[in-house]
Design an enzyme around this catalytic site. Sequence first.
Site, PDB file in Angstrom:
ATOM      1  N   LEU A   1      -2.705   1.101  -1.751  1.00  0.00           N
ATOM      2  CA  LEU A   1      -2.132   2.061  -2.695  1.00  0.00           C
ATOM      3  C   LEU A   1      -2.428   1.724  -4.151  1.00  0.00           C
ATOM      4  CD1 LEU A   1       1.361   2.794  -1.103  1.00  0.00           C
ATOM      5  CD2 LEU A   1      -0.668   4.253  -1.100  1.00  0.00           C
TER       6      LEU A   1
ATOM      7  N   GLY B   1      -5.795   4.128  -6.420  1.00  0.00           N
ATOM      8  CA  GLY B   1      -5.316   4.921  -7.536  1.00  0.00           C
ATOM      9  C   GLY B   1      -4.002   5.630  -7.289  1.00  0.00           C
ATOM     10  N   HIS B   2      -3.465   5.560  -6.068  1.00  0.00           N
ATOM     11  CA  HIS B   2      -2.228   6.265  -5.754  1.00  0.00           C
ATOM     12  C   HIS B   2      -1.072   5.767  -6.606  1.00  0.00           C
ATOM     13  CE1 HIS B   2       1.444   7.289  -3.502  1.00  0.00           C
ATOM     14  NE2 HIS B   2       0.755   8.297  -2.984  1.00  0.00           N
ATOM     15  N   ASP B   3      -0.930   4.453  -6.695  1.00  0.00           N
ATOM     16  CA  ASP B   3       0.164   3.866  -7.469  1.00  0.00           C
ATOM     17  C   ASP B   3      -0.288   3.392  -8.848  1.00  0.00           C
ATOM     18  OD1 ASP B   3       1.662   4.312  -5.242  1.00  0.00           O
ATOM     19  OD2 ASP B   3       1.939   2.197  -4.708  1.00  0.00           O
ATOM     20  N   THR B   4      -1.553   3.666  -9.181  1.00  0.00           N
ATOM     21  CA  THR B   4      -2.091   3.217 -10.463  1.00  0.00           C
ATOM     22  C   THR B   4      -2.756   4.393 -11.173  1.00  0.00           C
ATOM     23  OG1 THR B   4      -4.039   2.409  -9.255  1.00  0.00           O
ATOM     24  CG2 THR B   4      -2.325   0.800  -9.809  1.00  0.00           C
TER      25      THR B   4
END
Length: 424
Positions: free
Chosen positions: A222, A226-229
């Site tokens: 994640l 790039g999902h959490d960033t």
Amino acid sequence: MLPKVFGILAAASIAAAVPASITTDSGSDSTSTSVTHTSTATSDIAAAAATAKTESPTSNVKGAAFDRILQIYLETTAYENATADPNCQALIKQGILLTEEFGVGAPSQPNYIAPASGDNFGLNSDSFILVNKNVSTIVDLLEDKGISWGDYNEGLPYTGFDGFAYDNPVEGDYVRKHNLLARFNSVMDDPDRAAKIKNFTLFYEDLDNKRIPQWGFVTPNLYNNGHDTNITVSCNWTRSFVEPLLANPYFNDNTVIYITWQANGQNPIARNHVAGILLGSAIPKELVGTTDDAYHNHYSELSSVEANWNLHTLGRWDVGANVWKFVAAKTGDVIRSWNERIAGDLFENYYWNQSYGGVFSSAVEGLHVYVAPNTRLVRHGRTVLPSIVKLWARYCGKLPDYYRDIIELPDALHPPRASRSPSA
């Protein structure tokens, strides 16, 4: 909560014999552990990991345009943002940029179920789902022709893990919704297939031992996807992963690497326009630094793989999807343009950011059955896999206008013609 399913052929099964042309190099001498929606307790993880069966098959089936493909999916980034990042720009300059690529739904999970099976089945959530064993995938097509495959997931605690999520203390957060093949019973119920759903670290082990499969899929965790960033993190991770592979003569031997973003999740009312990048030694030198401006979506990598190795098809939306142009130049597939008469509307009025009715749709009026594949479809001589034809024979023909050999992919505003009628 799992959706209510009025199952088609719920008790039937597909035989999945591994062709003799695939040689298997097992990464473990231990016996297989049955993995059924595992918990993530530390003790359970350790116990299962100790006995998890791992396989690294190899093969050498020549393709028309490439002999190996590695696919990398990143998260929720608009086309204009992905193509503006310096690290991704550096990768684009080394290959072909797909300028008219679109996701097929939202949130994340519909865009991972689609390229594996040829439909998103109305999925409009990231919930835990199980896809009926009678729904075939790219795995069936590859194994039919003796082509090795592997699915690598960063943070996966052990091979064949089927849990919903795992906070890996070393490799970062893993989530099942981003694992391409974990939701399919036709894959996970088969111990030899589950043995190829592996941790990302095993990619490097396979690379060092020269046992990278011909068809591979990589899912970062994640943080790195790039999902959490953000796009800066994901493009930096991707470039640092890809460029050494391009310099590796074993790996980059008539190989194509395909990078894409599963959806434009930054603006829910925007069209689901994402970027796609093709690079590797299989890309003709004269096409490096150019663009492919044909309409593509997440079924295009499926159709391109089918065309490259002259595979059978799944009889779903994979049949009509445009093949990548550099592949079509080798196979003779025709690249088609959007036809407003067939679509019933302008290209600009399609959004592909919501799902139409289907077995996993939460909509009250959704189609809560699996629609049978259209086994009569033939694309450039490629017919539907015979085992699919046999399995679905009694249901075929009920919805003749649902799956068609067209590029005009339905969206929630333009559902398939027969989407309100059950198939059984």
